[in-house]
Design a protein around this motif. Structure first.
Motif, PDB file in Angstrom:
ATOM      1  N   ASP A 135      31.856  17.341  34.730  1.00 62.65           N
ATOM      2  CA  ASP A 135      33.213  16.954  33.929  1.00 62.65           C
ATOM      3  C   ASP A 135      33.746  18.412  33.493  1.00 62.65           C
ATOM      4  O   ASP A 135      33.092  19.446  33.368  1.00 62.65           O
ATOM      5  CB  ASP A 135      32.907  16.507  32.665  1.00 62.65           C
ATOM      6  CG  ASP A 135      32.347  15.024  32.588  1.00 62.65           C
ATOM      7  OD1 ASP A 135      32.523  14.448  33.538  1.00 62.65           O
ATOM      8  OD2 ASP A 135      31.500  14.579  31.690  1.00 62.65           O
ATOM      9  N   ALA A 136      34.976  18.247  33.264  1.00 60.71           N
ATOM     10  CA  ALA A 136      35.996  19.624  32.687  1.00 60.71           C
ATOM     11  C   ALA A 136      36.317  19.246  31.414  1.00 60.71           C
ATOM     12  O   ALA A 136      36.635  18.185  31.159  1.00 60.71           O
ATOM     13  CB  ALA A 136      36.946  19.653  33.754  1.00 60.71           C
ATOM     14  N   HIS A 143      44.973  19.429  21.886  1.00 67.10           N
ATOM     15  CA  HIS A 143      44.355  18.411  22.177  1.00 67.10           C
ATOM     16  C   HIS A 143      43.277  18.399  23.336  1.00 67.10           C
ATOM     17  O   HIS A 143      43.580  19.339  24.287  1.00 67.10           O
ATOM     18  CB  HIS A 143      45.565  17.403  22.760  1.00 67.10           C
ATOM     19  CG  HIS A 143      46.547  16.851  21.602  1.00 67.10           C
ATOM     20  ND1 HIS A 143      46.396  15.748  20.647  1.00 67.10           N
ATOM     21  CD2 HIS A 143      47.615  17.572  21.194  1.00 67.10           C
ATOM     22  CE1 HIS A 143      47.223  15.863  20.005  1.00 67.10           C
ATOM     23  NE2 HIS A 143      47.909  16.847  20.068  1.00 67.10           N
ATOM     24  N   LEU A 144      42.160  17.720  23.310  1.00 68.87           N
ATOM     25  CA  LEU A 144      40.892  17.781  24.168  1.00 68.87           C
ATOM     26  C   LEU A 144      40.721  16.517  24.936  1.00 68.87           C
ATOM     27  O   LEU A 144      40.884  15.608  24.331  1.00 68.87           O
ATOM     28  CB  LEU A 144      39.747  18.469  23.474  1.00 68.87           C
ATOM     29  CG  LEU A 144      40.035  19.505  22.462  1.00 68.87           C
ATOM     30  CD1 LEU A 144      38.916  19.620  21.481  1.00 68.87           C
ATOM     31  CD2 LEU A 144      40.262  20.860  23.119  1.00 68.87           C
ATOM     32  N   LEU A 201      47.488  25.538  28.453  1.00 71.89           N
ATOM     33  CA  LEU A 201      46.520  24.593  29.020  1.00 71.89           C
ATOM     34  C   LEU A 201      45.360  25.250  29.492  1.00 71.89           C
ATOM     35  O   LEU A 201      45.640  26.548  29.893  1.00 71.89           O
ATOM     36  CB  LEU A 201      47.178  23.452  29.735  1.00 71.89           C
ATOM     37  CG  LEU A 201      48.200  24.166  30.813  1.00 71.89           C
ATOM     38  CD1 LEU A 201      47.424  24.557  32.066  1.00 71.89           C
ATOM     39  CD2 LEU A 201      49.250  23.127  31.358  1.00 71.89           C
ATOM     40  N   LEU A 202      44.322  24.563  29.600  1.00 76.46           N
ATOM     41  CA  LEU A 202      43.168  25.198  30.108  1.00 76.46           C
ATOM     42  C   LEU A 202      42.176  24.072  30.513  1.00 76.46           C
ATOM     43  O   LEU A 202      42.084  23.285  29.816  1.00 76.46           O
ATOM     44  CB  LEU A 202      42.433  26.128  28.805  1.00 76.46           C
ATOM     45  CG  LEU A 202      41.053  26.815  29.139  1.00 76.46           C
ATOM     46  CD1 LEU A 202      41.419  27.918  30.062  1.00 76.46           C
ATOM     47  CD2 LEU A 202      40.722  27.336  27.932  1.00 76.46           C
ATOM     48  N   LYS A 203      41.610  24.486  31.729  1.00 73.97           N
ATOM     49  CA  LYS A 203      40.523  23.704  32.313  1.00 73.97           C
ATOM     50  C   LYS A 203      39.251  24.606  32.338  1.00 73.97           C
ATOM     51  O   LYS A 203      39.291  25.559  32.787  1.00 73.97           O
ATOM     52  CB  LYS A 203      40.752  23.215  33.857  1.00 73.97           C
ATOM     53  CG  LYS A 203      42.067  22.063  33.869  1.00 73.97           C
ATOM     54  CD  LYS A 203      42.575  21.786  35.079  1.00 73.97           C
ATOM     55  CE  LYS A 203      43.618  22.745  35.834  1.00 73.97           C
ATOM     56  NZ  LYS A 203      44.663  23.406  35.196  1.00 73.97           N
ATOM     57  N   ARG A 204      38.081  24.050  31.882  1.00 74.96           N
ATOM     58  CA  ARG A 204      36.933  24.703  31.848  1.00 74.96           C
ATOM     59  C   ARG A 204      35.769  23.775  32.536  1.00 74.96           C
ATOM     60  O   ARG A 204      35.606  22.661  32.038  1.00 74.96           O
ATOM     61  CB  ARG A 204      36.528  25.029  30.467  1.00 74.96           C
ATOM     62  CG  ARG A 204      37.291  26.040  29.717  1.00 74.96           C
ATOM     63  CD  ARG A 204      36.546  26.240  28.271  1.00 74.96           C
ATOM     64  NE  ARG A 204      37.438  27.201  27.556  1.00 74.96           N
ATOM     65  CZ  ARG A 204      37.004  28.445  27.495  1.00 74.96           C
ATOM     66  NH1 ARG A 204      35.958  28.833  27.854  1.00 74.96           N
ATOM     67  NH2 ARG A 204      37.921  29.308  26.676  1.00 74.96           N
TER      68      ARG A 204
END
Length: 108
Positions: free
Chosen positions: A85-86, A73-74, A101-104
């Motif tokens: 924004d990330a 899910h994005l 989970l990943l924050k870019r």
């Protein structure tokens, strides 16, 4: 969970993550993690990233990718200490646990 997109479950998991993030509670943040993720996402890393980003201000759901037996899910996320924004991704297992989970943050 089957191949049906389970957006309500993902939204619930994200709400728990955001609440725990904003309370600086690693224990609550990792509550729905798979054991593998718990073993690899430690409290020191959480504290470092949390201090760099500040409060989690908002999230906007963008959609879901089916990846084998997992759903990714994005969201577009905003954090207190970032003007940009990330992209935040949350991967759920078939039984609804958080396996990744990943924050870019874009560096343009």
């Amino acid at each position: 969970m089957n191949n049906e997109i389970n957006e309500p479950l993902a939204a619930s998991r994200l709400k728990n993550l955001v609440d725990a993030w904003n309370q600086s509670s690693f224990e609550a943040y990792s509550r729905d993690f798979t054991q593998y993720l718990v073993d690899h996402y430690n409290p020191a890393y959480f504290a470092r990233i949390r201090s760099q980003c500040g409060q989690w201000l908002s999230s906007q759901y963008l959609g879901c990718l089916n990846q084998g037996r997992h759903q990714v899910h994005l969201w577009r996320a905003r954090f207190e200490r970032s003007a940009n924004d990330a992209l935040f991704s949350l991967t759920l297992t078939g039984d609804g646990r958080i396996s990744a989970l990943l924050k870019r943050f874009s560096k343009v």
